[in-house]
Design a protein around this motif. Structure first.
Motif, PDB file in Angstrom:
ATOM      1  N   HIS A  97      46.260  -9.594 -44.582  1.00 42.06           N
ATOM      2  CA  HIS A  97      44.889  -9.516 -44.070  1.00 42.06           C
ATOM      3  C   HIS A  97      44.540 -10.768 -43.267  1.00 42.06           C
ATOM      4  CE1 HIS A  97      40.656  -8.675 -43.822  1.00 42.06           C
ATOM      5  NE2 HIS A  97      40.343  -9.739 -44.525  1.00 42.06           N
ATOM      6  N   ALA A  98      44.095 -10.574 -42.035  1.00 42.10           N
ATOM      7  CA  ALA A  98      43.756 -11.710 -41.179  1.00 42.10           C
ATOM      8  C   ALA A  98      42.428 -12.319 -41.613  1.00 42.10           C
ATOM      9  CB  ALA A  98      43.670 -11.259 -39.721  1.00 42.10           C
ATOM     10  N   VAL A  99      42.361 -13.639 -41.608  1.00 43.65           N
ATOM     11  CA  VAL A  99      41.155 -14.344 -42.020  1.00 43.65           C
ATOM     12  C   VAL A  99      40.760 -15.359 -40.955  1.00 43.65           C
ATOM     13  CG1 VAL A  99      40.152 -15.964 -43.672  1.00 43.65           C
ATOM     14  CG2 VAL A  99      41.571 -14.091 -44.473  1.00 43.65           C
ATOM     15  N   GLU A 100      39.505 -15.342 -40.596  1.00 45.50           N
ATOM     16  CA  GLU A 100      38.981 -16.326 -39.664  1.00 45.50           C
ATOM     17  C   GLU A 100      38.099 -17.307 -40.438  1.00 45.50           C
ATOM     18  OE1 GLU A 100      39.686 -16.655 -36.510  1.00 45.50           O
ATOM     19  OE2 GLU A 100      40.907 -14.843 -36.343  1.00 45.50           O
ATOM     20  N   PRO A 116      39.109 -25.543 -45.897  1.00 45.14           N
ATOM     21  CA  PRO A 116      39.865 -24.352 -45.479  1.00 45.14           C
ATOM     22  C   PRO A 116      40.665 -23.701 -46.607  1.00 45.14           C
ATOM     23  CG  PRO A 116      40.154 -26.141 -43.911  1.00 45.14           C
ATOM     24  CD  PRO A 116      39.452 -26.726 -45.086  1.00 45.14           C
ATOM     25  N   ALA A 117      41.375 -24.503 -47.400  1.00 43.02           N
ATOM     26  CA  ALA A 117      42.208 -23.940 -48.466  1.00 43.02           C
ATOM     27  C   ALA A 117      41.348 -23.194 -49.482  1.00 43.02           C
ATOM     28  CB  ALA A 117      43.006 -25.046 -49.151  1.00 43.02           C
ATOM     29  N   LEU A 118      40.238 -23.801 -49.875  1.00 41.98           N
ATOM     30  CA  LEU A 118      39.341 -23.182 -50.851  1.00 41.98           C
ATOM     31  C   LEU A 118      38.701 -21.917 -50.272  1.00 41.98           C
ATOM     32  CD1 LEU A 118      38.396 -23.893 -53.733  1.00 41.98           C
ATOM     33  CD2 LEU A 118      36.373 -24.947 -52.711  1.00 41.98           C
ATOM     34  N   TYR A 119      38.320 -21.986 -48.988  1.00 40.25           N
ATOM     35  CA  TYR A 119      37.679 -20.836 -48.361  1.00 40.25           C
ATOM     36  C   TYR A 119      38.639 -19.645 -48.260  1.00 40.25           C
ATOM     37  CZ  TYR A 119      35.103 -17.913 -45.115  1.00 40.25           C
ATOM     38  OH  TYR A 119      34.451 -16.850 -44.552  1.00 40.25           O
ATOM     39  N   LEU A 120      39.911 -19.923 -47.950  1.00 36.97           N
ATOM     40  CA  LEU A 120      40.878 -18.839 -47.815  1.00 36.97           C
ATOM     41  C   LEU A 120      41.191 -18.201 -49.166  1.00 36.97           C
ATOM     42  CD1 LEU A 120      43.246 -20.301 -45.100  1.00 36.97           C
ATOM     43  CD2 LEU A 120      41.666 -18.386 -44.858  1.00 36.97           C
ATOM     44  N   GLN A 121      41.170 -18.983 -50.240  1.00 35.80           N
ATOM     45  CA  GLN A 121      41.323 -18.403 -51.579  1.00 35.80           C
ATOM     46  C   GLN A 121      40.152 -17.459 -51.869  1.00 35.80           C
ATOM     47  OE1 GLN A 121      41.872 -21.397 -54.626  1.00 35.80           O
ATOM     48  NE2 GLN A 121      43.290 -22.545 -53.344  1.00 35.80           N
ATOM     49  N   LYS A 127      25.425 -35.794 -59.159  1.00 38.57           N
ATOM     50  CA  LYS A 127      26.080 -36.537 -58.090  1.00 38.57           C
ATOM     51  C   LYS A 127      27.560 -36.740 -58.391  1.00 38.57           C
ATOM     52  CE  LYS A 127      25.823 -40.885 -55.482  1.00 38.57           C
ATOM     53  NZ  LYS A 127      25.098 -42.182 -55.336  1.00 38.57           N
ATOM     54  N   GLU A 128      27.871 -36.972 -59.679  1.00 42.49           N
ATOM     55  CA  GLU A 128      29.252 -37.253 -60.075  1.00 42.49           C
ATOM     56  C   GLU A 128      30.177 -36.051 -59.888  1.00 42.49           C
ATOM     57  OE1 GLU A 128      26.501 -40.052 -61.553  1.00 42.49           O
ATOM     58  OE2 GLU A 128      26.532 -37.886 -61.975  1.00 42.49           O
ATOM     59  N   ALA A 129      29.622 -34.840 -59.929  1.00 45.70           N
ATOM     60  CA  ALA A 129      30.457 -33.634 -59.840  1.00 45.70           C
ATOM     61  C   ALA A 129      30.687 -33.158 -58.419  1.00 45.70           C
ATOM     62  CB  ALA A 129      29.817 -32.511 -60.658  1.00 45.70           C
ATOM     63  N   ILE A 130      29.964 -33.723 -57.453  1.00 45.92           N
ATOM     64  CA  ILE A 130      30.006 -33.202 -56.087  1.00 45.92           C
ATOM     65  C   ILE A 130      31.410 -33.232 -55.489  1.00 45.92           C
ATOM     66  CG2 ILE A 130      29.283 -33.702 -53.703  1.00 45.92           C
ATOM     67  CD1 ILE A 130      26.526 -34.430 -54.848  1.00 45.92           C
ATOM     68  N   GLU A 131      32.081 -34.359 -55.584  1.00 43.82           N
ATOM     69  CA  GLU A 131      33.398 -34.471 -54.947  1.00 43.82           C
ATOM     70  C   GLU A 131      34.397 -33.485 -55.557  1.00 43.82           C
ATOM     71  OE1 GLU A 131      35.711 -35.648 -51.928  1.00 43.82           O
ATOM     72  OE2 GLU A 131      33.618 -36.187 -52.285  1.00 43.82           O
ATOM     73  N   LYS A 132      34.348 -33.322 -56.880  1.00 41.05           N
ATOM     74  CA  LYS A 132      35.256 -32.377 -57.541  1.00 41.05           C
ATOM     75  C   LYS A 132      35.003 -30.954 -57.070  1.00 41.05           C
ATOM     76  CE  LYS A 132      35.965 -34.960 -61.847  1.00 41.05           C
ATOM     77  NZ  LYS A 132      35.743 -34.964 -63.318  1.00 41.05           N
ATOM     78  N   ILE A 133      33.733 -30.579 -56.961  1.00 45.92           N
ATOM     79  CA  ILE A 133      33.405 -29.225 -56.524  1.00 45.92           C
ATOM     80  C   ILE A 133      33.824 -29.011 -55.073  1.00 45.92           C
ATOM     81  CG2 ILE A 133      31.502 -27.627 -56.024  1.00 45.92           C
ATOM     82  CD1 ILE A 133      30.074 -28.770 -58.485  1.00 45.92           C
ATOM     83  N   ASN A 134      33.587 -30.005 -54.216  1.00 51.39           N
ATOM     84  CA  ASN A 134      33.963 -29.878 -52.800  1.00 51.39           C
ATOM     85  C   ASN A 134      35.463 -29.666 -52.629  1.00 51.39           C
ATOM     86  OD1 ASN A 134      31.302 -30.274 -52.146  1.00 51.39           O
ATOM     87  ND2 ASN A 134      31.556 -32.383 -51.438  1.00 51.39           N
ATOM     88  N   VAL A 135      36.244 -30.320 -53.466  1.00 52.01           N
ATOM     89  CA  VAL A 135      37.712 -30.248 -53.341  1.00 52.01           C
ATOM     90  C   VAL A 135      38.289 -29.078 -54.124  1.00 52.01           C
ATOM     91  CG1 VAL A 135      39.876 -31.462 -53.813  1.00 52.01           C
ATOM     92  CG2 VAL A 135      37.908 -32.721 -52.930  1.00 52.01           C
ATOM     93  N   GLN A 136      37.842 -28.903 -55.367  1.00 44.51           N
ATOM     94  CA  GLN A 136      38.468 -27.936 -56.261  1.00 44.51           C
ATOM     95  C   GLN A 136      37.687 -26.641 -56.425  1.00 44.51           C
ATOM     96  OE1 GLN A 136      39.090 -29.907 -60.029  1.00 44.51           O
ATOM     97  NE2 GLN A 136      39.887 -31.752 -59.065  1.00 44.51           N
ATOM     98  N   GLY A 137      36.430 -26.630 -56.016  1.00 40.05           N
ATOM     99  CA  GLY A 137      35.597 -25.464 -56.257  1.00 40.05           C
ATOM    100  C   GLY A 137      34.970 -25.526 -57.634  1.00 40.05           C
ATOM    101  N   PRO A 170      31.410 -23.133 -52.381  1.00 36.29           N
ATOM    102  CA  PRO A 170      30.244 -24.011 -52.153  1.00 36.29           C
ATOM    103  C   PRO A 170      29.956 -24.155 -50.663  1.00 36.29           C
ATOM    104  CG  PRO A 170      32.190 -25.337 -52.616  1.00 36.29           C
ATOM    105  CD  PRO A 170      32.613 -23.903 -52.750  1.00 36.29           C
ATOM    106  N   LYS A 171      29.070 -23.331 -50.126  1.00 38.56           N
ATOM    107  CA  LYS A 171      28.861 -23.269 -48.683  1.00 38.56           C
ATOM    108  C   LYS A 171      28.045 -24.444 -48.151  1.00 38.56           C
ATOM    109  CE  LYS A 171      27.760 -19.983 -45.022  1.00 38.56           C
ATOM    110  NZ  LYS A 171      27.235 -18.637 -44.680  1.00 38.56           N
TER     111      LYS A 171
END
Length: 437
Positions: A232-235, A288-293, A318-328, A425-426
């Protein structure tokens, strides 16, 4: 040795029993591997095509394991290799897709046990890293859950499909393949006169894509598409800025003037229920990696539920932001605030609920943080305390589950999901209470 009978009712006799026993062995030395390999060859040489199919399809024990499951769990690499080679000989067989009683493939088992070399071989033979077990878990998620970082990186791959036009020269194609093979994070999995398919790390693939476009700037011989493993193609979202692939994740602060339409849409929806606050910033999260998953999960869910996606809110610190941005959103942290409706990740329909101090705790500057999230809610039912996965839709078929749970089935105010790829996390809104007059 006595006969053994699997749950499938198939009787395993003679060489079939020997085959199971040999796949169960865990070689520790080169001598062990040579012995096992030779004995396996001796056993398999007497199997005809139908015999091979029977042996590979037979299920053993209450968990319904095939010989490939057993070899993968035992880290018996020589057995895995030989079994898969034999599968190719019997062209109609696909035991690599066979599942046990929990709908887990051999790749699930190897990923959970941490057998990296077995995982690598299974992928080379076309194992599906997006396959879900009865609880909706993929091999990628099992590797993450059991902290097998190298396997997680190995599985966190995407495919690049290069459709070759008829006038593509063989010399140019050879040069491209040579460049590709020099990169450790990618490999060629299909090469024909019409198509080149590459698998590997998302960042490396995108970098290679840019390299090809540079090489072919004046020839335009390739149409390049990024696809998920299921084809399936993803943009990536059209509003995203260019990403520095070395960073992987980019936080883009929306400008009130330059990004007015996008900014106002988020601000107005947030302000519909959250009053008397001052918005400090609205940031777009580009991973990108998280979005494609997420896109892969959405594509799968859309096949059974047309209206499966909602825009919801999630308050955080505030402490959880970086983890969520990277790992979801990670289910492992469920219950830090409350888990009344199950041990999943909670999302609110109204921003005002997530904006409360319980979920959006002020930092040292008095700033609070809330995510605007894409969430795949799908079909849902009422949740309850202690749930680790959604309940079955049909009590007589425990393999088919609801996609999420809610606080109440009529006009729900919150949704709870149990699959890490079901939310993205949009946007991140940073705000503070407005100064009183």
């Amino acid at each position: 040795m006595g006969n053994s009978i699997g749950d499938s009712g198939q009787r395993l006799l003679g060489d079939e029993v020997k085959l199971y026993d040999m796949c169960r062995k865990k070689p520790t030395t080169d001598a062990d591997r040579c012995t096992i390999l030779q004995e396996l060859k001796d056993i398999l040489k007497d199997f005809d095509g139908e015999g091979l199919k029977k042996a590979f399809k037979a299920h053993h024990g209450m968990n319904c394991y095939t010989v490939l499951h057993i070899a993968a769990m035992s880290n018996n690499l020589c057995a895995v290799n030989l079994l898969l080679e034999k599968c190719i000989e019997a062209k109609s067989m696909k035991p690599i897709e066979a599942t046990d009683s929990g709908l887990q493939t051999a790749l699930h088992k190897a990923s959970k046990e941490g057998h990296k070399d077995v995982v690598r071989v299974l992928l080379q033979y076309g194992a599906d890293e997006t396959a879900e077990d009865m609880y909706g878990r993929t091999p990628l998620e099992l590797a993450k859950e059991y902290n097998h970082d190298e396997i997680y990186q190995l599985l966190d791959t995407k495919s690049l499909i290069l459709q070759l036009l008829p006038d593509t020269s063989q010399e140019l194609l050879d040069n491209c393949v040579d460049k590709l093979c020099a990169k450790d994070l990618m490999r060629v999995v299909c090469l024909t006169k019409d198509c080149l398919r590459v698998r590997g790390d998302l960042g490396a693939i995108l970098e290679f894509k840019a390299e090809l476009q540079t090489m072919l700037l004046y020839k335009s011989c390739y149409e390049v598409q990024l696809r998920l493993p299921n084809g399936h193609a993803v943009e990536l979202p059209a509003e995203w800025d260019i990403i520095d692939l070395k960073e992987g994740v980019k936080r883009v602060k929306l400008d009130k003037d330059r990004d007015k339409v996008e900014y106002d849409k988020i601000k107005d929806a947030f302000g519909a229920t959250v009053k008397s606050v001052q918005i400090i910033a609205i940031e777009r999260i580009q991973n990108p990696a998280l979005y494609l998953q997420y896109a892969a999960k959405k594509y799968t869910m859309e096949q059974k539920c047309a209206d499966c996606e909602k825009l919801l809110y999630h308050g955080t610190t505030k402490e959880a932001i970086e983890k969520i941005n990277v790992q979801g959103f990670n289910r492992c942290f469920a219950g830090q605030n409350a888990a009344v409706y199950g041990n999943g990740v909670y999302f609110a329909v109204k921003a005002s609920y997530s904006a409360g101090a319980t979920y959006s705790k002020p930092d040292s500057e008095g700033h609070k943080h809330i995510y605007v999230c894409l969430v795949l809610t799908g079909s849902y039912t009422a949740g309850k305390q202690g749930m680790k996965v959604p309940p079955p839709k049909d009590p007589e078929n425990e393999a088919v589950l609801f996609d999420s749970v809610v606080d109440k089935t009529t006009d729900p105010s919150m949704f709870i999901v149990f699959h890490d790829s079901q939310a993205y996390p949009k946007y991140l809104i940073t705000f503070k209470e407005a100064a009183s007059n």
